[in-house]
Motif scaffolding. Structure first.
Motif, PDB file in Angstrom:
ATOM      1  N   PRO A 140      17.294 -44.563  -6.994  1.00 13.47           N
ATOM      2  CA  PRO A 140      18.450 -45.038  -7.749  1.00 13.47           C
ATOM      3  C   PRO A 140      17.429 -43.648  -9.031  1.00 13.47           C
ATOM      4  O   PRO A 140      16.376 -43.414  -8.405  1.00 13.47           O
ATOM      5  N   GLY A 141      19.021 -42.353  -9.344  1.00 15.34           N
ATOM      6  CA  GLY A 141      18.483 -41.211  -9.650  1.00 15.34           C
ATOM      7  C   GLY A 141      18.188 -40.472  -8.451  1.00 15.34           C
ATOM      8  O   GLY A 141      17.827 -38.746  -9.355  1.00 15.34           O
ATOM      9  N   GLU A 142      19.005 -40.582  -7.658  1.00 12.69           N
ATOM     10  CA  GLU A 142      18.839 -39.522  -6.950  1.00 12.69           C
ATOM     11  C   GLU A 142      19.869 -38.209  -7.181  1.00 12.69           C
ATOM     12  O   GLU A 142      20.819 -38.328  -8.467  1.00 12.69           O
ATOM     13  N   ILE A 143      20.122 -36.563  -7.059  1.00 13.01           N
ATOM     14  CA  ILE A 143      20.251 -35.839  -7.634  1.00 13.01           C
ATOM     15  C   ILE A 143      20.867 -35.359  -6.697  1.00 13.01           C
ATOM     16  O   ILE A 143      22.249 -34.657  -7.055  1.00 13.01           O
ATOM     17  N   LEU A 144      22.448 -35.692  -5.781  1.00 15.90           N
ATOM     18  CA  LEU A 144      23.143 -34.740  -5.243  1.00 15.90           C
ATOM     19  C   LEU A 144      23.779 -34.932  -5.256  1.00 15.90           C
ATOM     20  O   LEU A 144      24.649 -34.340  -5.890  1.00 15.90           O
ATOM     21  N   SER A 145      25.041 -35.985  -6.255  1.00 12.35           N
ATOM     22  CA  SER A 145      25.810 -36.274  -6.464  1.00 12.35           C
ATOM     23  C   SER A 145      26.151 -35.595  -7.915  1.00 12.35           C
ATOM     24  O   SER A 145      27.769 -35.496  -8.537  1.00 12.35           O
ATOM     25  N   LEU A 146      24.777 -35.576  -8.762  1.00 10.49           N
ATOM     26  CA  LEU A 146      25.052 -34.509  -9.507  1.00 10.49           C
ATOM     27  C   LEU A 146      25.500 -32.747  -9.278  1.00 10.49           C
ATOM     28  O   LEU A 146      25.881 -32.106  -9.797  1.00 10.49           O
ATOM     29  N   TYR A 147      24.571 -32.648  -8.112  1.00 10.77           N
ATOM     30  CA  TYR A 147      24.507 -30.984  -7.360  1.00 10.77           C
ATOM     31  C   TYR A 147      26.278 -31.593  -6.687  1.00 10.77           C
ATOM     32  O   TYR A 147      27.076 -29.670  -6.421  1.00 10.77           O
ATOM     33  N   ALA A 148      27.126 -32.318  -6.673  1.00 11.07           N
ATOM     34  CA  ALA A 148      28.479 -32.065  -5.734  1.00 11.07           C
ATOM     35  C   ALA A 148      29.190 -31.593  -7.136  1.00 11.07           C
ATOM     36  O   ALA A 148      30.027 -31.159  -7.074  1.00 11.07           O
ATOM     37  N   MET A 149      29.039 -32.328  -7.909  1.00 14.21           N
ATOM     38  CA  MET A 149      30.179 -32.341  -9.676  1.00 14.21           C
ATOM     39  C   MET A 149      29.973 -30.840  -9.892  1.00 14.21           C
ATOM     40  O   MET A 149      31.026 -30.439 -10.372  1.00 14.21           O
ATOM     41  N   VAL A 150      28.669 -30.606 -10.352  1.00 15.69           N
ATOM     42  CA  VAL A 150      28.382 -29.199 -10.952  1.00 15.69           C
ATOM     43  C   VAL A 150      28.561 -28.630  -9.924  1.00 15.69           C
ATOM     44  O   VAL A 150      28.816 -27.386 -10.655  1.00 15.69           O
ATOM     45  N   GLY A 151      28.790 -28.763  -8.273  1.00 18.81           N
ATOM     46  CA  GLY A 151      28.639 -27.297  -7.559  1.00 18.81           C
ATOM     47  C   GLY A 151      30.012 -26.705  -7.891  1.00 18.81           C
ATOM     48  O   GLY A 151      30.500 -25.516  -7.194  1.00 18.81           O
ATOM     49  N   VAL A 152      31.378 -27.519  -8.082  1.00 19.85           N
ATOM     50  CA  VAL A 152      32.476 -27.033  -8.689  1.00 19.85           C
ATOM     51  C   VAL A 152      33.040 -25.518  -9.431  1.00 19.85           C
ATOM     52  O   VAL A 152      33.608 -24.503  -9.025  1.00 19.85           O
ATOM     53  N   VAL A 153      31.613 -25.541 -10.306  1.00 19.67           N
ATOM     54  CA  VAL A 153      31.252 -24.790 -11.128  1.00 19.67           C
ATOM     55  C   VAL A 153      31.333 -22.784 -10.154  1.00 19.67           C
ATOM     56  O   VAL A 153      32.140 -22.194 -10.374  1.00 19.67           O
ATOM     57  N   LEU A 154      31.004 -23.114  -9.120  1.00 20.62           N
ATOM     58  CA  LEU A 154      31.264 -22.022  -7.576  1.00 20.62           C
ATOM     59  C   LEU A 154      32.774 -21.396  -7.573  1.00 20.62           C
ATOM     60  O   LEU A 154      32.523 -20.356  -7.380  1.00 20.62           O
ATOM     61  N   ILE A 155      33.115 -22.476  -7.615  1.00 19.56           N
ATOM     62  CA  ILE A 155      34.689 -22.091  -6.743  1.00 19.56           C
ATOM     63  C   ILE A 155      35.343 -21.616  -8.281  1.00 19.56           C
ATOM     64  O   ILE A 155      35.844 -21.071  -8.164  1.00 19.56           O
TER      65      ILE A 155
ATOM     66  N   THR B 184      23.225 -48.769  -6.374  1.00 17.55           N
ATOM     67  CA  THR B 184      25.125 -47.979  -5.705  1.00 17.55           C
ATOM     68  C   THR B 184      25.967 -47.646  -7.009  1.00 17.55           C
ATOM     69  O   THR B 184      26.006 -46.778  -7.485  1.00 17.55           O
ATOM     70  N   LEU B 185      25.980 -49.018  -7.684  1.00 14.18           N
ATOM     71  CA  LEU B 185      26.652 -49.719  -9.226  1.00 14.18           C
ATOM     72  C   LEU B 185      26.364 -48.426 -10.470  1.00 14.18           C
ATOM     73  O   LEU B 185      26.669 -48.256 -10.767  1.00 14.18           O
ATOM     74  N   TYR B 186      24.502 -48.664 -10.589  1.00 14.91           N
ATOM     75  CA  TYR B 186      24.400 -48.548 -12.049  1.00 14.91           C
ATOM     76  C   TYR B 186      23.429 -47.377 -11.339  1.00 14.91           C
ATOM     77  O   TYR B 186      23.232 -46.148 -12.451  1.00 14.91           O
ATOM     78  N   GLY B 187      22.720 -46.508 -10.344  1.00 12.63           N
ATOM     79  CA  GLY B 187      21.794 -45.574 -10.748  1.00 12.63           C
ATOM     80  C   GLY B 187      22.556 -43.758 -10.668  1.00 12.63           C
ATOM     81  O   GLY B 187      21.994 -43.225 -11.299  1.00 12.63           O
ATOM     82  N   HIS B 188      23.779 -44.235  -9.952  1.00 13.19           N
ATOM     83  CA  HIS B 188      24.527 -42.657 -10.297  1.00 13.19           C
ATOM     84  C   HIS B 188      24.953 -42.437 -12.100  1.00 13.19           C
ATOM     85  O   HIS B 188      24.774 -41.162 -12.193  1.00 13.19           O
ATOM     86  N   LYS B 189      25.623 -43.473 -12.499  1.00 10.94           N
ATOM     87  CA  LYS B 189      25.882 -43.522 -13.491  1.00 10.94           C
ATOM     88  C   LYS B 189      24.385 -43.091 -14.649  1.00 10.94           C
ATOM     89  O   LYS B 189      24.325 -42.625 -15.362  1.00 10.94           O
ATOM     90  N   VAL B 190      23.362 -43.968 -14.381  1.00 12.40           N
ATOM     91  CA  VAL B 190      22.232 -44.118 -14.744  1.00 12.40           C
ATOM     92  C   VAL B 190      22.043 -41.884 -14.832  1.00 12.40           C
ATOM     93  O   VAL B 190      21.421 -41.037 -16.105  1.00 12.40           O
ATOM     94  N   THR B 191      21.920 -41.863 -13.175  1.00 13.79           N
ATOM     95  CA  THR B 191      21.858 -39.658 -13.267  1.00 13.79           C
ATOM     96  C   THR B 191      22.551 -39.359 -13.822  1.00 13.79           C
ATOM     97  O   THR B 191      21.780 -37.959 -14.999  1.00 13.79           O
ATOM     98  N   PHE B 192      23.718 -39.429 -14.132  1.00 11.34           N
ATOM     99  CA  PHE B 192      24.330 -38.460 -14.761  1.00 11.34           C
ATOM    100  C   PHE B 192      24.291 -38.698 -15.889  1.00 11.34           C
ATOM    101  O   PHE B 192      24.214 -37.540 -17.361  1.00 11.34           O
ATOM    102  N   TYR B 193      24.573 -39.708 -16.830  1.00 15.22           N
ATOM    103  CA  TYR B 193      23.754 -39.827 -18.037  1.00 15.22           C
ATOM    104  C   TYR B 193      22.839 -39.818 -18.912  1.00 15.22           C
ATOM    105  O   TYR B 193      22.659 -38.941 -19.718  1.00 15.22           O
ATOM    106  N   TRP B 194      21.420 -39.454 -18.025  1.00 13.79           N
ATOM    107  CA  TRP B 194      20.250 -38.741 -18.078  1.00 13.79           C
ATOM    108  C   TRP B 194      20.409 -37.709 -18.302  1.00 13.79           C
ATOM    109  O   TRP B 194      20.372 -36.538 -19.236  1.00 13.79           O
TER     110      TRP B 194
END
Length: 314
Positions: free
Chosen positions: A36-51, A118-128
């Motif tokens: 829980p708390g992995e960073i790839l999902s954040l990178y995927a969202m933020v990576g749109v800025v490069l486009i 899966t249900l809470y880890g990605h949300k917690v990472t994004f909020y944090w």
């Protein structure tokens, strides 16, 4: 590098890069099931800025990086507190998510762990990451890295060496007052809103300046053969960075969580560090063998093939 290569061939890499980010979400879901708390999902969202900035001039790219690294959200909260003395910082709904995530971590069931992660880890990472200013800073670092690539400042040259020397001096000078200010800011300011907005921005500036010290120092030390030989083995891990990231989550999950060895609640930081070093050494020699034999990591190869997948046309 991918964008530049495709641009030389007259191809816009933007659409393909967006598809690559979607694939990264898939890797994030797999990795997040174990940690829980992995960073790839954040990178995927933020990576749109490069486009968005891919076709901009280098000056505008640098300006965008500067504005993002300035922590605009925290500064906006600070300005709001100056305008309205009763202004209160928004509170993100993380308390219940942390509780449910912890229940899964303490469970001896692998299914419960995967479910809660899966249900809470990605949300917690994004909020944090949003709460501490990491989201906007990550976007700024992505854009800054793109600018450094445009300027060939990762390529060894007299110009790049001069740049990194200046960056090292500026970052080191900036870090010292930022460090002392960040450490004492809460004692100097009585308003919680100011501490939670401007204080947070100062902390992120401090972290950013220290990051520049590390990167600049590494770039300059890498010019020397002895240092280059000392750290040269890291290229095996670097060429398998995605595989390494996911594999360490799987191994660490098994070692520390209840469905596996369950050492997490029973060992302290020093022992955990020792376990991490041993696991890293084992992985290092595995990565070295794999690269020498296959030339590319398994997940890197999968990501590459899926990136360039072509739809069949009738």
């Amino acid at each position: 590098m991918m964008y530049r290569k495709q641009a030389k061939a007259g191809v816009d890499f933007g659409g393909r890069f967006f598809w690559r980010l979607i694939l990264l979400v898939g890797f994030a879901i797999v990795n997040g099931a174990f940690f829980p708390g992995e960073i790839l999902s954040l990178y995927a969202m933020v990576g749109v800025v490069l486009i968005l900035v891919r076709g901009w001039s280098s000056n505008f790219v640098l300006l965008a990086a500067f504005l993002l690294l300035l922590q605009p959200i925290e500064l906006w909260h600070y300005v709001q507190s100056l305008i309205d003395p009763d202004y209160v910082l928004p509170v993100l709904p993380t308390g219940n998510l942390w509780r449910m995530l912890k229940e899964g971590q303490l469970s001896d069931s692998f299914f419960d762990l995967v479910k809660s992660n899966t249900l809470y880890g990605h949300k917690v990472t994004f909020y944090w990451s949003l709460q501490v200013g990491r989201t906007v800073q990550t976007a700024g670092l992505f854009v800054l890295g793109y600018w450094l690539g445009i300027k060939d400042l990762f390529v060894i040259s007299n110009a790049s060496i001069r740049f990194w020397k200046r960056m090292l001096v500026v970052a080191a000078i900036a870090f010292i007052p930022l460090y002392f200010l960040g450490e004492n800011f809460a004692a100097l300011v009585e308003t919680k809103v100011v501490v939670g907005s401007l204080g947070k921005a100062i902390t992120m500036y401090q972290n950013l300046s220290f990051t520049f010290v590390l990167v600049s120092g590494f770039m300059l030390l890498y010019q020397y053969g002895g240092f280059r030989k000392l750290v040269g083995g890291l290229r095996y891990v670097g060429r398998m960075s995605l595989t390494a990231y996911v594999l360490q989550s799987i191994l660490g999950s098994f070692v520390f969580f209840g469905y596996g060895l369950g050492l997490g609640p029973h060992v302290r930081h020093t022992v955990s560090l020792g376990i991490g070093i041993v696991l890293w050494i084992i992985q290092f020699y595995f990565f070295k063998w794999w690269i020498n034999k296959y030339g590319q990591g398994p997940l890197e190869k999968l990501w590459h093939r899926l990136t360039w997948i072509q739809l069949k046309k009738d």
